[in-house]
Design an enzyme around this catalytic site. Sequence first.
Site, PDB file in Angstrom:
ATOM      1  N   ASP A  99       0.970  -1.315  -0.132  1.00  0.00           N
ATOM      2  CA  ASP A  99       0.058   0.000   0.110  1.00  0.00           C
ATOM      3  C   ASP A  99       0.915   1.157   0.002  1.00  0.00           C
ATOM      4  OD1 ASP A  99       1.097  -0.532   2.594  1.00  0.00           O
ATOM      5  OD2 ASP A  99      -0.995  -0.729   3.438  1.00  0.00           O
ATOM      6  N   ASP A 102       7.404   3.517   3.174  1.00  0.00           N
ATOM      7  CA  ASP A 102       7.786   4.346   4.136  1.00  0.00           C
ATOM      8  C   ASP A 102       9.287   4.494   4.451  1.00  0.00           C
ATOM      9  OD1 ASP A 102       7.375   6.329   6.293  1.00  0.00           O
ATOM     10  OD2 ASP A 102       7.080   4.995   7.779  1.00  0.00           O
ATOM     11  N   PHE A 151       1.136  10.822   8.470  1.00  0.00           N
ATOM     12  CA  PHE A 151       0.224   9.454   8.646  1.00  0.00           C
ATOM     13  C   PHE A 151      -1.003   9.427   8.077  1.00  0.00           C
ATOM     14  CE2 PHE A 151      -1.167   5.888  10.550  1.00  0.00           C
ATOM     15  CZ  PHE A 151      -0.270   4.772  10.296  1.00  0.00           C
ATOM     16  N   ASP A 158      -4.087   1.730   7.475  1.00  0.00           N
ATOM     17  CA  ASP A 158      -4.530   1.717   8.767  1.00  0.00           C
ATOM     18  C   ASP A 158      -3.879   2.311   9.803  1.00  0.00           C
ATOM     19  OD1 ASP A 158      -2.619  -0.415   8.987  1.00  0.00           O
ATOM     20  OD2 ASP A 158      -3.437  -0.847  10.854  1.00  0.00           O
ATOM     21  N   ARG A 164      -9.219   1.110   7.556  1.00  0.00           N
ATOM     22  CA  ARG A 164      -8.925   0.629   6.521  1.00  0.00           C
ATOM     23  C   ARG A 164     -10.071   0.912   5.241  1.00  0.00           C
ATOM     24  NH1 ARG A 164      -4.179  -2.774   7.095  1.00  0.00           N
ATOM     25  NH2 ARG A 164      -4.050  -3.757   9.016  1.00  0.00           N
TER      26      ARG A 164
HETATM   27  P1  IMP Z   1       8.245   0.723   5.572  1.00  0.00           P
HETATM   28  O1  IMP Z   1       8.851  -0.986   5.974  1.00  0.00           O
HETATM   29  O2  IMP Z   1       8.676   1.422   6.717  1.00  0.00           O
HETATM   30  O3  IMP Z   1       8.372   1.063   4.415  1.00  0.00           O
HETATM   31  O4  IMP Z   1       6.577   0.566   5.961  1.00  0.00           O
HETATM   32  C1  IMP Z   1       5.874   0.069   5.059  1.00  0.00           C
HETATM   33  C2  IMP Z   1       4.428  -0.240   5.862  1.00  0.00           C
HETATM   34  O5  IMP Z   1       4.226   0.658   6.870  1.00  0.00           O
HETATM   35  C3  IMP Z   1       3.455  -0.234   5.124  1.00  0.00           C
HETATM   36  O6  IMP Z   1       2.909  -1.471   4.438  1.00  0.00           O
HETATM   37  C4  IMP Z   1       2.121   0.233   6.081  1.00  0.00           C
HETATM   38  O7  IMP Z   1       1.600  -1.049   6.509  1.00  0.00           O
HETATM   39  C5  IMP Z   1       2.942   0.795   7.099  1.00  0.00           C
HETATM   40  N1  IMP Z   1       2.856   2.415   6.864  1.00  0.00           N
HETATM   41  C6  IMP Z   1       3.708   3.356   6.490  1.00  0.00           C
HETATM   42  N2  IMP Z   1       3.335   4.597   6.493  1.00  0.00           N
HETATM   43  C7  IMP Z   1       1.994   4.464   6.764  1.00  0.00           C
HETATM   44  C8  IMP Z   1       0.772   5.379   6.887  1.00  0.00           C
HETATM   45  O8  IMP Z   1       1.152   6.725   6.819  1.00  0.00           O
HETATM   46  N3  IMP Z   1      -0.226   5.027   7.395  1.00  0.00           N
HETATM   47  C9  IMP Z   1      -0.557   3.558   7.421  1.00  0.00           C
HETATM   48  N4  IMP Z   1       0.441   2.635   7.415  1.00  0.00           N
HETATM   49  C10 IMP Z   1       1.667   3.087   7.151  1.00  0.00           C
HETATM   50 MG    MG Z   2       1.733  -2.735   5.658  1.00  0.00          MG
END
Ligand code: IMP
Ligand code: MG
Length: 182
Positions: A99, A102, A151, A158, A164
């Site tokens: 989705d 980050d 966020f 979520d 969601r």
């Molecule tokens: P990463 O591993 O830090 O790239 O994070 C990816 C995961 O973090 C995504 O699959 C989301 O589940 C969660 N995530 C990151 N930012 C957000 C946000 O702004 N809202 C909701 N979930 C987020």
């Molecule tokens: Mg996720």
Amino acid sequence: MNNDIKQILLTKEQIDDRVSEMGKQISEDYAGKDLVVIILLKGAAWFATDLTRAIDIPLRVDFMVASSYGDGTYTSGSVKVRLDISENITGKHVLLIDDIIDSGVTFAAISNMLKVHKPASLKTVALCDKSERRVNGLQADYVGFNIPDEFVVGYGLDYAGDYRNLPYIGVLKSSVYARADK
Ligand code: IMP
Ligand code: MG
């Protein structure tokens, strides 16, 4: 639910338009290839089911459950796989779908795990990208929207399991986190 949203960042119409563009692009890029899409549950389910319906070439679908987050808004930095793929991806062209990117930790960790199976190629797809937050230089191959470092929830995204099912993507009010801290 709607009262907890500070600002709508992406409307349902914007999401629908972009998802069909991405589907067309992927259909062109993978024409004639054995394509397997791997959907990261739970968050990517909403995006990925719409995206796969916008792809008009044959494909197979698989799911993974991975989590790097507790119930907060920051990554814990380690990725746990709770459900692994069941399709054989050796020699197949794989698209890993999430989705949002980050820190980039989830895509990096899952990509490494999938490469062990020796797919013919492995690319990543994310609906939203918060590129300012990247810790590892990772770039997704297909990105729907670049968004600011806020966020966001909705359309699969979520906060602690909630929101969601909002049809749009919106910025969560910070008072909602304050409430959860109590
Ligand atoms: P990463 O591993 O830090 O790239 O994070 C990816 C995961 O973090 C995504 O699959 C989301 O589940 C969660 N995530 C990151 N930012 C957000 C946000 O702004 N809202 C909701 N979930 C987020
Ligand atoms: Mg996720």
